[in-house]
Design an enzyme around this catalytic site. Structure first.
Site, PDB file in Angstrom:
ATOM      1  N   ILE A  31      -8.782   9.317  -7.089  1.00 50.75           N
ATOM      2  CA  ILE A  31      -8.193   9.058  -8.403  1.00 50.75           C
ATOM      3  C   ILE A  31      -8.492   7.638  -8.903  1.00 50.75           C
ATOM      4  O   ILE A  31      -8.418   7.367 -10.099  1.00 50.75           O
ATOM      5  CB  ILE A  31      -6.669   9.313  -8.332  1.00 50.75           C
ATOM      6  CG1 ILE A  31      -6.100   9.718  -9.669  1.00 50.75           C
ATOM      7  CG2 ILE A  31      -5.920   8.148  -7.736  1.00 50.75           C
ATOM      8  CD1 ILE A  31      -4.680  10.268  -9.563  1.00 50.75           C
ATOM      9  N   HIS A  98      -7.657  11.108   6.190  1.00 54.27           N
ATOM     10  CA  HIS A  98      -8.687  11.335   5.182  1.00 54.27           C
ATOM     11  C   HIS A  98      -9.858  10.404   5.427  1.00 54.27           C
ATOM     12  O   HIS A  98      -9.690   9.304   5.962  1.00 54.27           O
ATOM     13  CB  HIS A  98      -8.140  11.129   3.759  1.00 54.27           C
ATOM     14  CG  HIS A  98      -7.534   9.788   3.540  1.00 54.27           C
ATOM     15  ND1 HIS A  98      -6.259   9.473   3.959  1.00 54.27           N
ATOM     16  CD2 HIS A  98      -8.015   8.662   2.956  1.00 54.27           C
ATOM     17  CE1 HIS A  98      -5.984   8.227   3.632  1.00 54.27           C
ATOM     18  NE2 HIS A  98      -7.040   7.704   3.029  1.00 54.27           N
TER      19      HIS A  98
HETATM   20  P1  AMP Z   1      -6.183   4.839   1.858  1.00 49.41           P
HETATM   21  O1  AMP Z   1      -5.907   3.462   1.331  1.00 49.41           O
HETATM   22  O2  AMP Z   1      -7.340   4.902   2.798  1.00 49.41           O
HETATM   23  O3  AMP Z   1      -4.932   5.488   2.414  1.00 49.41           O
HETATM   24  O4  AMP Z   1      -6.672   5.675   0.607  1.00 49.41           O
HETATM   25  C1  AMP Z   1      -5.879   6.454  -0.178  1.00 49.41           C
HETATM   26  C2  AMP Z   1      -6.729   6.837  -1.355  1.00 49.41           C
HETATM   27  O5  AMP Z   1      -6.142   7.959  -1.986  1.00 49.41           O
HETATM   28  C3  AMP Z   1      -6.878   5.757  -2.420  1.00 49.41           C
HETATM   29  O6  AMP Z   1      -8.250   5.462  -2.599  1.00 49.41           O
HETATM   30  C4  AMP Z   1      -6.263   6.389  -3.663  1.00 49.41           C
HETATM   31  O7  AMP Z   1      -6.939   6.037  -4.850  1.00 49.41           O
HETATM   32  C5  AMP Z   1      -6.370   7.865  -3.367  1.00 49.41           C
HETATM   33  N1  AMP Z   1      -5.386   8.716  -3.990  1.00 49.41           N
HETATM   34  C6  AMP Z   1      -4.037   8.560  -4.012  1.00 49.41           C
HETATM   35  N2  AMP Z   1      -3.450   9.564  -4.673  1.00 49.41           N
HETATM   36  C7  AMP Z   1      -4.442  10.399  -5.091  1.00 49.41           C
HETATM   37  C8  AMP Z   1      -4.474  11.615  -5.832  1.00 49.41           C
HETATM   38  N3  AMP Z   1      -3.359  12.202  -6.300  1.00 49.41           N
HETATM   39  N4  AMP Z   1      -5.691  12.182  -6.069  1.00 49.41           N
HETATM   40  C9  AMP Z   1      -6.815  11.610  -5.622  1.00 49.41           C
HETATM   41  N5  AMP Z   1      -6.847  10.460  -4.908  1.00 49.41           N
HETATM   42  C10 AMP Z   1      -5.688   9.860  -4.648  1.00 49.41           C
END
Ligand code: AMP
Ligand code: ZN
Length: 112
Positions: A31, A98
């Site tokens: 996102i 992830h």
């Molecule tokens: P991390 O910091 O590795 O936990 O990454 C989490 C990632 O999830 C970040 O890059 C966010 O931009 C992404 N993220 C959070 N919520 C969403 C969502 N609803 N859809 C897509 N990406 C998301």
């Protein structure tokens, strides 16, 4: 898990831009992209961090999905980066395992 945003995306309870889906994982657009191509490879099963997942098949499938997506999107030759942020100092903000798939611009030493 009802209160986990990535469980909700994987089970399609909240919308996301889906790039690929298999029995065990989904690939969606981040996102808040940090590069022209920024995807997240999410297992459908909930593991809070990499440390909690001992499923070698699943971990292998995540890497295989990255290769498939790289070829499908045509970024395989130029290259890409995979990142699994883990716990606080690793920069993890969503506690559902992830893998970031980042491509489309030169990525020097650090992720940002
Ligand atoms: P991390 O910091 O590795 O936990 O990454 C989490 C990632 O999830 C970040 O890059 C966010 O931009 C992404 N993220 C959070 N919520 C969403 C969502 N609803 N859809 C897509 N990406 C998301
Ligand atoms: Zn989850």
């Amino acid at each position: 898990m009802e209160d986990c945003v990535f469980c909700r995306i994987a089970s399609k309870k909240i919308p996301a831009k889906m790039v690929k889906e298999t029995d065990r994982l989904v690939v969606v657009k981040d996102i808040n992209p940090q590069a022209p191509t920024h995807l997240l490879i999410l297992p459908k099963a909930h593991y809070p961090t990499l440390l909690d997942c001992k499923d070698r098949d699943l971990l292998g499938e995540m890497l295989e999905a990255a290769s498939d997506v790289a070829r499908d999107l045509g970024v395989d030759k130029n290259g890409f980066r995979l990142v699994v942020n883990t716990n606080e100092e690793g920069g993890q903000t969503v506690f559902h395992l992830h893998m970031h798939f980042i491509a489309g611009r030169p990525l020097m030493g650090r992720m940002g």
